[in-house]
Design a protein around this motif. Sequence first.
Motif, PDB file in Angstrom:
ATOM      1  N   PRO A   1     -38.175 -15.255  18.193  1.00 58.62           N
ATOM      2  CA  PRO A   1     -37.646 -14.933  16.524  1.00 58.62           C
ATOM      3  C   PRO A   1     -38.319 -16.405  15.889  1.00 58.62           C
ATOM      4  O   PRO A   1     -38.218 -17.302  16.444  1.00 58.62           O
ATOM      5  CB  PRO A   1     -36.397 -14.987  16.819  1.00 58.62           C
ATOM      6  N   GLY A   2     -38.563 -15.933  14.557  1.00 57.16           N
ATOM      7  CA  GLY A   2     -38.890 -17.189  13.769  1.00 57.16           C
ATOM      8  C   GLY A   2     -39.997 -17.886  13.979  1.00 57.16           C
ATOM      9  O   GLY A   2     -40.245 -18.940  13.513  1.00 57.16           O
ATOM     10  N   ALA A   3     -40.981 -17.618  14.805  1.00 62.36           N
ATOM     11  CA  ALA A   3     -42.308 -18.297  15.390  1.00 62.36           C
ATOM     12  C   ALA A   3     -43.218 -18.721  14.155  1.00 62.36           C
ATOM     13  O   ALA A   3     -43.893 -19.729  14.023  1.00 62.36           O
ATOM     14  CB  ALA A   3     -43.092 -17.444  16.333  1.00 62.36           C
ATOM     15  N   TRP A   4     -43.394 -17.882  13.249  1.00 60.72           N
ATOM     16  CA  TRP A   4     -44.101 -17.944  12.035  1.00 60.72           C
ATOM     17  C   TRP A   4     -43.375 -18.730  11.096  1.00 60.72           C
ATOM     18  O   TRP A   4     -42.707 -18.444  10.569  1.00 60.72           O
ATOM     19  CB  TRP A   4     -44.654 -16.745  11.478  1.00 60.72           C
ATOM     20  N   LYS A   5     -43.796 -19.836  10.683  1.00 60.45           N
ATOM     21  CA  LYS A   5     -43.238 -20.780   9.919  1.00 60.45           C
ATOM     22  C   LYS A   5     -43.715 -21.033   8.299  1.00 60.45           C
ATOM     23  O   LYS A   5     -43.890 -21.996   7.705  1.00 60.45           O
ATOM     24  CB  LYS A   5     -43.519 -22.289  10.414  1.00 60.45           C
ATOM     25  N   HIS A   6     -44.038 -19.706   7.645  1.00 60.09           N
ATOM     26  CA  HIS A   6     -44.413 -19.454   6.532  1.00 60.09           C
ATOM     27  C   HIS A   6     -45.727 -20.393   6.072  1.00 60.09           C
ATOM     28  O   HIS A   6     -45.892 -21.188   4.999  1.00 60.09           O
ATOM     29  CB  HIS A   6     -43.362 -19.923   5.547  1.00 60.09           C
TER      30      HIS A   6
ATOM     31  N   PRO B   1     -47.742  -5.710   1.479  1.00 59.24           N
ATOM     32  CA  PRO B   1     -47.659  -4.789   0.271  1.00 59.24           C
ATOM     33  C   PRO B   1     -48.144  -3.321   0.332  1.00 59.24           C
ATOM     34  O   PRO B   1     -47.728  -2.415  -0.306  1.00 59.24           O
ATOM     35  CB  PRO B   1     -48.248  -5.662  -0.854  1.00 59.24           C
ATOM     36  N   ASP B   2     -49.126  -3.190   1.161  1.00 60.51           N
ATOM     37  CA  ASP B   2     -49.817  -2.082   1.387  1.00 60.51           C
ATOM     38  C   ASP B   2     -49.233  -1.252   2.490  1.00 60.51           C
ATOM     39  O   ASP B   2     -49.472  -1.483   3.685  1.00 60.51           O
ATOM     40  CB  ASP B   2     -51.539  -2.276   1.683  1.00 60.51           C
ATOM     41  N   HIS B   3     -48.518  -0.319   2.239  1.00 62.10           N
ATOM     42  CA  HIS B   3     -47.563   0.347   3.436  1.00 62.10           C
ATOM     43  C   HIS B   3     -48.605   1.247   4.148  1.00 62.10           C
ATOM     44  O   HIS B   3     -48.183   1.739   5.109  1.00 62.10           O
ATOM     45  CB  HIS B   3     -46.281   1.064   2.716  1.00 62.10           C
ATOM     46  N   GLU B   4     -49.618   1.680   3.446  1.00 60.87           N
ATOM     47  CA  GLU B   4     -50.636   2.438   4.062  1.00 60.87           C
ATOM     48  C   GLU B   4     -51.261   1.707   5.231  1.00 60.87           C
ATOM     49  O   GLU B   4     -51.586   2.344   6.278  1.00 60.87           O
ATOM     50  CB  GLU B   4     -51.710   3.010   3.186  1.00 60.87           C
ATOM     51  N   PHE B   5     -51.555   0.368   5.061  1.00 63.15           N
ATOM     52  CA  PHE B   5     -52.119  -0.330   5.777  1.00 63.15           C
ATOM     53  C   PHE B   5     -51.233  -0.910   6.864  1.00 63.15           C
ATOM     54  O   PHE B   5     -51.168  -1.014   8.283  1.00 63.15           O
ATOM     55  CB  PHE B   5     -52.622  -1.707   5.261  1.00 63.15           C
ATOM     56  N   SER B   6     -50.005  -1.230   6.668  1.00 62.31           N
ATOM     57  CA  SER B   6     -48.849  -1.701   7.583  1.00 62.31           C
ATOM     58  C   SER B   6     -48.296  -0.821   8.325  1.00 62.31           C
ATOM     59  O   SER B   6     -47.557  -0.038   7.759  1.00 62.31           O
ATOM     60  CB  SER B   6     -48.147  -2.641   6.898  1.00 62.31           C
ATOM     61  N   ASP B   7     -48.313  -1.164   9.572  1.00 60.50           N
ATOM     62  CA  ASP B   7     -47.254  -0.109  10.380  1.00 60.50           C
ATOM     63  C   ASP B   7     -46.333  -0.872  11.309  1.00 60.50           C
ATOM     64  O   ASP B   7     -45.930  -0.823  12.344  1.00 60.50           O
ATOM     65  CB  ASP B   7     -48.093   0.923  11.366  1.00 60.50           C
ATOM     66  N   ALA B   8     -46.084  -2.318  10.713  1.00 57.64           N
ATOM     67  CA  ALA B   8     -45.323  -3.363  11.364  1.00 57.64           C
ATOM     68  C   ALA B   8     -43.922  -2.652  11.940  1.00 57.64           C
ATOM     69  O   ALA B   8     -43.210  -1.852  11.381  1.00 57.64           O
ATOM     70  CB  ALA B   8     -45.016  -4.454  10.448  1.00 57.64           C
ATOM     71  N   THR B   9     -43.520  -3.195  13.104  1.00 56.28           N
ATOM     72  CA  THR B   9     -42.348  -2.709  13.704  1.00 56.28           C
ATOM     73  C   THR B   9     -41.446  -3.745  14.354  1.00 56.28           C
ATOM     74  O   THR B   9     -40.437  -3.506  14.747  1.00 56.28           O
ATOM     75  CB  THR B   9     -42.745  -1.579  15.018  1.00 56.28           C
ATOM     76  N   GLU B  10     -41.922  -4.918  14.246  1.00 55.73           N
ATOM     77  CA  GLU B  10     -41.222  -5.927  14.955  1.00 55.73           C
ATOM     78  C   GLU B  10     -40.537  -6.893  13.971  1.00 55.73           C
ATOM     79  O   GLU B  10     -40.797  -6.720  12.436  1.00 55.73           O
ATOM     80  CB  GLU B  10     -42.157  -6.877  15.873  1.00 55.73           C
ATOM     81  N   ALA B  11     -39.487  -7.641  14.296  1.00 55.99           N
ATOM     82  CA  ALA B  11     -38.860  -8.592  13.452  1.00 55.99           C
ATOM     83  C   ALA B  11     -39.535  -9.449  12.538  1.00 55.99           C
ATOM     84  O   ALA B  11     -40.558  -9.961  13.214  1.00 55.99           O
ATOM     85  CB  ALA B  11     -37.875  -9.383  14.234  1.00 55.99           C
ATOM     86  N   HIS B  12     -39.596  -9.487  11.371  1.00 53.53           N
ATOM     87  CA  HIS B  12     -40.454 -10.388  10.416  1.00 53.53           C
ATOM     88  C   HIS B  12     -40.349 -11.830  10.934  1.00 53.53           C
ATOM     89  O   HIS B  12     -39.476 -12.424  11.221  1.00 53.53           O
ATOM     90  CB  HIS B  12     -39.961 -10.301   8.679  1.00 53.53           C
ATOM     91  N   GLY B  13     -41.734 -12.514  11.082  1.00 53.95           N
ATOM     92  CA  GLY B  13     -41.988 -13.786  11.555  1.00 53.95           C
ATOM     93  C   GLY B  13     -41.992 -13.922  13.192  1.00 53.95           C
ATOM     94  O   GLY B  13     -42.117 -15.104  13.658  1.00 53.95           O
TER      95      GLY B  13
END
Length: 175
Positions: free
Chosen positions: A98-103, A50-62
Amino acid sequence: MEHPENAVVVFTARSPNRIIREGGSQAWVLNAARAKQCTYLICTQNRNHPDHEFSDATEAHGSAFMIGKISAMRKPDEDRDQDRYMIAISEYARIDIPGAWKHWRNPVRYMSLDELGVDLGGVTFQPMPSSEQPPPASANYAEMPTSLLTIAEAKRQLADAFGVKPDAVEITIRG
């Protein structure tokens, strides 16, 4: 067949470039003794921070996007007063699972590479870039800059790495 936990898996909102620039992934609440037993850090991407100032994510979610060879657990550059750690790495390689993180509920997991589906065949590790150049071998102490690590700072970093209090660390310098 049982596989030992040889990897710390984190669900991070930081980009690969930032992780490389910072020397590892931070600032995690984790079991430092357990994490020190692991060989690898696996970074999976959180694109929903939720904090877009903190996050600079560039890869596919999960997705698992980076593997690093763990070199130390230390207090992070940020949140020094909290019980958080930086997982420092000495080498890294880009991966794409892809999809490595399983929630999972906790953003830090201890797993085997096999459980996560990471195959090291064909993975080429690169050394982490160094931001500091060591002094030349011929330098003597009188010529060294005053910005070198102090004994107190060295004790603190060693204490962080080994999970002890700084007063439990003894440093001897012989000349």
